[in-house]
Design an enzyme around this catalytic site. Structure first.
Site, short mmCIF file in Angstrom:
data_model
loop_
_atom_site.label_atom_id
_atom_site.label_comp_id
_atom_site.label_asym_id
_atom_site.label_seq_id
_atom_site.Cartn_x
_atom_site.Cartn_y
_atom_site.Cartn_z
CD GLU A 25 38.32 19.94 29.28
OE1 GLU A 25 39.34 19.27 29.51
OE2 GLU A 25 37.83 20.73 30.10
CE LYS A 160 34.20 20.88 39.87
NZ LYS A 160 34.78 20.41 38.62
N1 PSU Z 1 37.91 21.72 36.35
C1 PSU Z 1 36.79 20.97 36.30
N2 PSU Z 1 36.78 19.84 35.52
C2 PSU Z 1 37.87 19.48 34.78
C3 PSU Z 1 39.03 20.31 34.82
C4 PSU Z 1 39.00 21.40 35.62
O1 PSU Z 1 35.83 21.27 36.94
O2 PSU Z 1 37.81 18.45 34.09
C5 PSU Z 1 40.21 19.95 33.97
C6 PSU Z 1 40.20 20.77 32.67
O3 PSU Z 1 40.74 19.97 31.63
C7 PSU Z 1 41.16 21.90 32.99
C8 PSU Z 1 42.17 21.17 33.83
O4 PSU Z 1 41.76 22.49 31.86
O5 PSU Z 1 41.40 20.31 34.66
C9 PSU Z 1 43.01 22.12 34.66
O6 PSU Z 1 44.01 21.40 35.30
P1 PSU Z 1 45.13 22.18 36.12
O7 PSU Z 1 44.41 22.77 37.31
O8 PSU Z 1 46.12 21.13 36.51
O9 PSU Z 1 45.69 23.22 35.21
#
Ligand code: PSU
Ligand code: MN
Length: 305
Positions: A25, A160
């Site tokens: 990604e 996390k």
């Molecule tokens: N968690 C991490 N590192 C990241 C992300 C999440 O430890 O880079 C990024 C990923 O791209 C994940 C996104 O799909 O954040 C999720 O964002 P949201 O919580 O806004 O859906």
């Protein structure tokens, strides 16, 4: 091939001959880590996938085109522009394509583009999930519903504890998403190999995981899977250090009124700063570890024909 999608020559050739390909990604590059470590890590992760015997396909939207397979300049720009690049999840894809803009794809958007390209295995750091306090904020990552509908397996180091990991697992269960823990008895918490939550499905080989995925998709059971790969113990963060940083970051996010898609990038950046950068080293190590496992699963999946 989809009219909106461009495969790099290397990815097109690998898919055509049935070689193993691993999707990667790009929100992790633009919004997940600071420059220049973000771009350096993205390049190193690609090298790790290659060393493990598969072809990497880093996914993003560039100039309104869906891309599977970026070159080093494109990766460098996503890293350098950081938060100036749009963070793109499922709902954002159409507007970024229609306006010819660039976008860094989250787990959800990367899964969609990987599936269009015919890539089944995807490696990242951590997935989004149910946020703490979701019972009032309703903040649930689009990643979870994507896992329920799009046929791509996501190799990650768990979630996390900026998230409510227990609720995240409940949601995945409700949505019918298999959650496998690789060689561990607890679901991992990204910076630590344990979360205190028992793994209901443990598998100890890439071949076993590939066989499960093949059975799922052969049966027409749509959707993806979470393959949780615990961070190697030598790279773990001390639990008290990481939890203190996460708790403070959450307080700051609430005080600053951060909402919507800005929540996760805000928390990631604050946790990194509050731990003096140690968490970044753990983050990089676990992504490399996930890239290796994803390559092994892609190879085993390819052998099943
Ligand atoms: N968690 C991490 N590192 C990241 C992300 C999440 O430890 O880079 C990024 C990923 O791209 C994940 C996104 O799909 O954040 C999720 O964002 P949201 O919580 O806004 O859906
Ligand atoms: Mn959210």
């Amino acid at each position: 091939m989809n009219a909106y999608l461009d495969l790099s020559d290397e990815v097109a050739e690998a898919l055509a001959r049935g070689a193993p390909v691993v999707a990667l990604e790009s929100t992790i590059i633009s919004h997940g880590m600071p420059y220049p470590r973000n771009a350096e890590t993205a390049i190193a992760v690609e090298a790790e996938v290659r060393a493990a015997g598969a072809i990497p396909a880093t996914i993003a939207i560039i100039g309104g085109r869906l891309k599977a397979g970026l070159n080093a300049d494109q990766i460098g720009l996503l890293g350098e522009r950081g938060h100036d690049v749009a963070k793109v999840s499922r709902r954002d894809i159409a507007r970024i394509v229609a306006s010819g803009a660039d976008g860094a794809t989250t787990v959800s958007a990367t899964m969609i583009i990987a599936e269009l390209a015919g890539i089944r295995i995807f490696a990242t750091g951590g997935i989004g999930g149910v946020h703490r306090g979701a019972e009032s904020s309703m903040d649930v990552s689009a990643d979870l519903d994507e896992l329920a509908r799009t046929g791509v397996a996501v190799v990650c180091a768990g979630a996390k504890s900026i998230l409510d990991i227990a609720k995240t697992l409940e949601y995945l269960e409700t949505k019918g998403v298999p959650v496998v823990v690789y060689r561990g008895d607890e679901f991992p918490a990204f910076y630590t190999s344990r979360s205190g939550l028992r793994a209901e499905l443990r598998m100890d080989s890439a071949a076993a995981i590939a066989a499960m995925l093949k059975a799922k998709w052969d049966l027409g059971l749509s959707g993806g899977a979470v393959i949780a790969n615990p961070i190697p113990v030598e790279y773990e963060m001390p639990v008290d250090v990481i939890n203190a940083a996460i708790d403070q970051a959450l307080v700051e996010a609430t005080a600053a009124g951060v909402r919507g898609k800005d929540v996760t990038p805000f928390l990631l950046a604050r946790v990194k700063d509050l731990t003096g950068g140690d968490s970044l080293e753990s983050n990089i190590a676990l992504v490399m570890n996930n890239a290796r496992l994803a390559a092994q699963i892609a190879i085993e999946y390819g052998r099943l024909g």
